[in-house]
Motif scaffolding. Structure first.
Motif, short mmCIF file in Angstrom:
data_model
loop_
_atom_site.label_atom_id
_atom_site.label_comp_id
_atom_site.label_asym_id
_atom_site.label_seq_id
_atom_site.Cartn_x
_atom_site.Cartn_y
_atom_site.Cartn_z
N ASN A 174 -8.31 3.94 -9.10
CA ASN A 174 -7.26 3.28 -9.98
C ASN A 174 -6.89 4.14 -11.34
O ASN A 174 -7.80 5.06 -11.71
CB ASN A 174 -7.73 1.97 -10.20
CG ASN A 174 -6.75 1.12 -11.08
OD1 ASN A 174 -6.80 1.16 -12.25
ND2 ASN A 174 -6.10 0.76 -10.38
N PRO A 175 -5.76 4.06 -11.75
CA PRO A 175 -5.34 4.84 -12.78
C PRO A 175 -6.32 4.64 -14.15
O PRO A 175 -5.97 5.26 -15.20
CB PRO A 175 -4.05 4.42 -13.22
CG PRO A 175 -3.44 3.97 -12.04
CD PRO A 175 -4.76 3.34 -11.02
N GLY A 218 -2.21 -13.13 -11.37
CA GLY A 218 -0.90 -13.60 -10.43
C GLY A 218 -0.44 -12.25 -9.59
O GLY A 218 -1.02 -11.19 -9.78
N THR A 219 0.73 -12.40 -8.89
CA THR A 219 1.09 -11.16 -8.13
C THR A 219 2.17 -10.40 -8.82
O THR A 219 2.74 -10.68 -9.76
CB THR A 219 2.12 -11.69 -6.71
OG1 THR A 219 3.24 -12.80 -7.18
CG2 THR A 219 1.28 -12.82 -5.97
N GLY A 220 2.13 -9.29 -8.55
CA GLY A 220 3.03 -8.40 -9.13
C GLY A 220 2.51 -7.62 -10.18
O GLY A 220 3.57 -7.18 -11.07
N CYS A 221 1.33 -7.83 -10.56
CA CYS A 221 0.79 -7.19 -11.85
C CYS A 221 0.48 -5.55 -11.63
O CYS A 221 -0.53 -5.53 -10.95
CB CYS A 221 -0.57 -7.86 -12.22
SG CYS A 221 -0.03 -9.70 -12.63
N THR A 222 1.22 -4.74 -12.15
CA THR A 222 1.21 -3.33 -11.80
C THR A 222 -0.31 -2.65 -11.90
O THR A 222 -0.51 -1.92 -11.21
CB THR A 222 2.17 -2.73 -12.33
OG1 THR A 222 1.99 -2.58 -13.92
CG2 THR A 222 3.70 -3.10 -11.86
N ALA A 223 -0.96 -3.21 -13.16
CA ALA A 223 -2.39 -2.33 -13.23
C ALA A 223 -3.14 -2.79 -12.16
O ALA A 223 -4.13 -1.90 -12.03
CB ALA A 223 -2.74 -3.19 -14.40
N TYR A 224 -3.19 -3.84 -11.33
CA TYR A 224 -4.10 -3.90 -10.38
C TYR A 224 -3.43 -3.90 -8.99
O TYR A 224 -4.17 -4.52 -7.94
CB TYR A 224 -4.83 -5.35 -10.56
CG TYR A 224 -5.65 -5.13 -11.73
CD1 TYR A 224 -6.64 -4.34 -12.13
CD2 TYR A 224 -5.08 -5.85 -13.09
CE1 TYR A 224 -7.29 -4.19 -13.69
CE2 TYR A 224 -5.65 -5.74 -14.29
CZ TYR A 224 -6.60 -4.87 -14.53
OH TYR A 224 -7.35 -4.90 -15.74
N GLY A 232 -9.82 -7.92 -7.89
CA GLY A 232 -8.96 -8.69 -8.78
C GLY A 232 -7.50 -8.41 -8.89
O GLY A 232 -7.03 -8.46 -9.97
N SER A 233 -6.88 -8.07 -7.57
CA SER A 233 -5.62 -7.59 -7.66
C SER A 233 -4.60 -8.98 -8.09
O SER A 233 -3.50 -8.91 -8.65
CB SER A 233 -4.90 -7.42 -6.09
OG SER A 233 -5.11 -8.22 -5.52
#
Length: 291
Positions: A174-175, A218-224, A232-233
């Motif tokens: 992951n970044p 929630g959905t669409g959280c770019t960090a995960y 933890g996405s």
């Protein structure tokens, strides 16, 4: 004259078949027992982190450990700045950096030590349990800057129902990986379900602490977005490795295993809800604030 009797081919095949059946039955049981043992060890590690924090509190007039401390003599850098993360600051109270690592995570091929730094130091920078810093060591606005100030723990209304340390995402390309002179692990914190950011009024969730807006639940959280649900996405990087649940150390020192839904109590979070839109619905049940 004695007669030697050997197994027939059919008998040997029957024995082999029985052994194969027993192995097929027992191997999954052994695997489950191994996972259960690692889960117990993970609970123990989180408990030891919590105990170290309790000892730290007694030395610092009931103030919890800082999420990080900028210090010129820090051994590693973050974004070019020397800093000591919370686990580094707690290490004198636990003596063993291994407790910051989760036994439920398999060692990954790219899980390498930073250049010239021993694992015992790296584990303090690359924790696999996250600190609920927005409660205990919030970063609050002060004029044109942000100041990190620990929260006196006697100010917590319900310490037994307030998250302190919790299982977080593992290292998997992951970044969060950072090369700054050496390889360090920067993400040793966790964000709450409700983001105290631009669209949330001050005081709705206490404290009003800065959090990374793309690290939401929630959905669409770019960090995960590259993580699995277990990693933890959909929960802001809070991992669910213990039978699809997370191991949580509460602010009073006790540890328990909780589902994502239980951790999001008092909000309208769901696995399908769009990120950035999770709102507080019942403040008295919310586990990520001081009230």
């Amino acid at each position: 004259m004695s007669i030697k009797r050997a197994f027939t081919l059919i008998e040997l095949l029957v024995v082999i078949a029985i052994i194969a059946i027993l192995a097929a039955i027992l191997f999954p049981v052994f695997a489950q027992a191994k996972v259960a043992a690692k889960g117990a060890a993970s609970i123990s590690n989180d408990k030891q982190v919590s105990t170290a924090s309790m000892i730290y509190l007694t030395d610092y007039d009931d103030h919890p450990v800082l999420m990080a401390q900028g210090d010129g003599d820090a051994p590693l850098l973050l974004l070019g700045n020397p800093y000591k993360p919370w686990a580094y600051l707690l290490t004198p109270y636990c003596k063993n950096s291994d407790i910051f690592q989760d036994p439920l995570i398999q060692k990954e091929p790219n899980d390498l030590a930073a250049q010239g730094a021993p694992d015992s130091l790296i584990w303090q920078y690359r924790t696999q349990y996250g600190y609920a810093f927005t409660i205990h060591s919030p970063t609050l606005p002060s004029g044109n800057t942000w100041i990190t100030t620990p929260t006196v723990q006697t100010a917590l209304a319900q310490p037994a129902e307030t998250v302190m340390f919790i299982m977080k995402k593992s290292r998997n390309s992951n970044p969060d990986w950072l090369w700054v002179g050496s390889l360090i692990w920067g993400a040793n914190l966790v964000n709450p379900p409700v983001l105290n950011f631009n669209d949330t009024p001050v005081g709705v969730v206490n404290p009003h602490s800065y959090v990374v807006p793309y690290g939401c639940w929630g959905t669409g959280c770019t960090a995960y977005s590259s993580q699995s649900e277990e990693e933890g996405s959909l929960t802001g990087g809070v991992a669910l490795r213990k039978a699809k649940k997370s191991i949580v150390a509460m602010s009073d020192g006790h540890v328990k295993v909780m589902s994502a839904g239980a951790l999001a109590a008092g909000t309208d979070w769901s696995p399908t809800k769009a990120g950035y839109t999770v709102k507080l619905t019942e403040k008295s049940r919310y586990l990520w604030d001081m009230d």
